[in-house]
Each structure stands twice: as C-alpha cells, then as structure tokens.
Write a protein that holds these residues in place. Structure first.
Motif, short mmCIF file in Angstrom:
data_model
loop_
_atom_site.label_atom_id
_atom_site.label_comp_id
_atom_site.label_asym_id
_atom_site.label_seq_id
_atom_site.Cartn_x
_atom_site.Cartn_y
_atom_site.Cartn_z
N GLY A 82 0.26 -0.92 -0.34
CA GLY A 82 -0.12 0.00 0.07
C GLY A 82 1.12 0.63 -0.61
O GLY A 82 1.78 0.95 0.85
N LEU A 83 0.66 2.41 -0.33
CA LEU A 83 1.10 3.46 -0.61
C LEU A 83 0.56 5.09 -0.20
O LEU A 83 -0.63 4.98 -1.01
N ALA A 84 1.20 5.54 0.17
CA ALA A 84 0.57 6.88 0.85
C ALA A 84 1.68 8.09 0.32
O ALA A 84 2.33 7.34 0.44
N SER A 94 -1.75 11.37 2.27
CA SER A 94 -3.00 10.75 1.07
C SER A 94 -2.58 9.49 0.97
O SER A 94 -1.68 9.03 0.54
N PRO A 95 -3.80 8.77 0.75
CA PRO A 95 -3.54 7.39 -0.28
C PRO A 95 -3.69 8.13 -1.17
O PRO A 95 -3.51 8.43 -1.90
N GLY A 96 -3.13 6.60 -2.07
CA GLY A 96 -2.28 6.55 -2.91
C GLY A 96 -2.66 4.88 -3.50
O GLY A 96 -4.29 4.83 -3.62
N SER A 97 -2.17 4.43 -4.50
CA SER A 97 -1.91 3.09 -4.73
C SER A 97 -1.99 1.78 -3.87
O SER A 97 -1.58 2.23 -3.15
N VAL A 98 -2.35 0.71 -4.66
CA VAL A 98 -1.52 -0.31 -3.81
C VAL A 98 -1.11 -1.25 -4.94
O VAL A 98 -2.11 -1.42 -6.27
N LEU A 116 6.57 7.50 -10.84
CA LEU A 116 6.26 7.96 -9.11
C LEU A 116 6.76 9.38 -7.54
O LEU A 116 6.72 9.95 -7.72
N VAL A 117 8.70 7.96 -8.35
CA VAL A 117 9.33 9.83 -8.06
C VAL A 117 9.30 11.02 -8.60
O VAL A 117 9.10 11.93 -8.96
N SER A 118 9.52 10.47 -10.02
CA SER A 118 8.87 11.55 -10.81
C SER A 118 7.70 12.49 -10.91
O SER A 118 7.95 14.00 -11.00
N GLN A 119 6.80 12.20 -10.97
CA GLN A 119 5.22 12.69 -10.62
C GLN A 119 5.16 13.43 -9.10
O GLN A 119 5.18 14.53 -9.68
N HIS A 120 5.71 12.65 -8.39
CA HIS A 120 5.38 13.26 -7.18
C HIS A 120 6.71 13.79 -6.30
O HIS A 120 6.95 14.69 -5.52
N LYS A 194 -4.17 1.28 1.50
CA LYS A 194 -3.64 2.39 1.18
C LYS A 194 -3.59 3.08 2.86
O LYS A 194 -2.61 4.01 2.69
N PHE A 195 -4.53 2.77 3.38
CA PHE A 195 -5.10 3.75 5.05
C PHE A 195 -4.46 2.86 5.62
O PHE A 195 -3.58 3.92 6.78
#
Length: 220
Positions: A82-84, A94-98, A116-120, A194-195
């Motif tokens: 799970g990612l946040a 905030s919750p991300g994807s799984v 994700l590194v690039s996006q965020h 996620k959570f």
C-alpha cells in the motif's frame, strides 16, 4: 597542434585509449575502463540507502526541498504494497495506490516507483516496520527488509533514501474503521493497505514536524 600530433590523437581515439595522470606519471588506460570505474563510483555514491527517521526529515529540510519534495509511505505486505504520499509541505498524508507484490515483478515495481518519484518529486520513502518490544525479529519484519533490499538492488532508485517507521497496530486500527462498512474482502484488503500506509506516513510526519520545530530542536 601539428599534423603529426593530430594523427597520433586520432590513432588513440580509434584504439579507444586515453591518457590518465597518476602519482607515478602519465600512463595509458583504456577508455572503457575509465568510464566503467566512473559509473561504479557513481553507483556506490548514489545507491539507495536506509537512514534514521530524523536524518531523512533533516535531509529534506536542509536540502531546500521542503517546498517541493515529498515522501512516500509504504505498507509492505506479503501480497500487496500500500502507498501513501505526503503533500508539498510534508504535513498531511493521502492514500495512493496498491501494488501487487510478487517475487518475479520487483523490477516492474521499481519502474512504478520511478514514475512516482518523477510525478511527485519524491526524495525518500517511509517504510512501515513491525518493531518488536522484546527486540526479536518477526517474519513480517524480515520480509519487509528483504523487499527493500530487492528494491534497492534493482538500481532504479539510486539517490533516494528510506527509513523504517513503527507500523504496529496501524492495520488493526484501519480494520476496525472498515468493519462497519461490510465491504467485500478484496476491496476491503486494498483499502486497508492504502490507509495503513497513510497511518504509517502520517505518524511519521506528525512526529517529525513536532520534534523538529525550531524551539523543540533547540531544547534537544
């Protein structure tokens, strides 16, 4: 440069050799060896590494990345991760994807993390870890460490750092909140992961922001 000197340089380039200065004078070293050694040095210097929780947050603050860099929270399970993600101020998770976790797809997962590194503008990971009060290492703790080592060994996340944060009771709290909703097992599992990641990251952010306030830091 004379015509003779130009010809000598062209000959060296065609042969793939370069001159390198050493303490013993000039010597001839293959160009490919110099490039390989340089890459090896960079790999060792930039390889993804685990650091202390406070060190990760201090690195984030001191680098001037606080206004743009973010952190990613990970809840690592045997089947899912799970990612946040934190906000740009690194105060709210905030919750991300799984992600589906398999032994054979670690490189695919590393590519997802790269994206994700690039996006965020991620600068580090906060990884949930089941610390034991008696100092013993559980099966869950071992598999979390193995996952992070496999992820690091892909070489796709060099330059990033990660830290471990206590995840004890995080999943149980999320399960208690989801129980009244009577969701189907699959949906309940993904939401829980996620959570759980949100709980891990939010706990870390709350602790670090409280601990590293200028007044608190001065007293410590």
């Amino acid at each position: 440069m004379t015509g003779e000197g130009e010809e000598e340089m062209k000959w060296r380039q065609r042969k793939g050799w370069l001159e390198a200065r050493t303490s013993l004078g000039w010597c001839v070293v293959p160009a490919f060896l110099i490039i390989w050694l340089h890459r090896l040095h960079c790999f060792k210097k930039e390889q993804m590494k685990v650091i202390e929780p406070v060190e990760l947050f201090q690195k984030l603050c001191s680098s001037g990345a606080m206004q743009k860099g973010r952190l990613l929270g990970l809840d690592v399970g045997q089947r899912y991760v799970g990612l946040a993600v934190s906000d740009v101020a690194n105060r709210i998770a905030s919750p991300g994807s799984v992600l589906v976790r398999k032994k054979t797809n670690i490189d695919i997962m590393a590519k997802v993390f790269q994206k994700l590194v690039s996006q965020h503008s991620l600068v580090g990971f906060v990884v949930g870890y089941p610390f034991c009060l008696w100092g013993q290492s559980s099966v869950e703790a071992v598999q979390v460490r193995l996952f992070m080592e496999d992820l690091r060994n892909t070489g796709r996340l060099n330059g990033l750092a990660y830290t471990y944060w206590d995840e004890n009771y995080t999943s149980k709290c999320v399960e208690a909140l989801l129980e009244p909703l009577d969701l189907n097992p699959v949906k309940s599992k993904t939401i829980k992961d996620k959570f759980a990641a949100v709980g891990i990251l939010q706990g870390y952010l709350d602790n670090m922001n409280r601990k590293l306030k200028p007044g608190n830091l001065a007293r410590e």
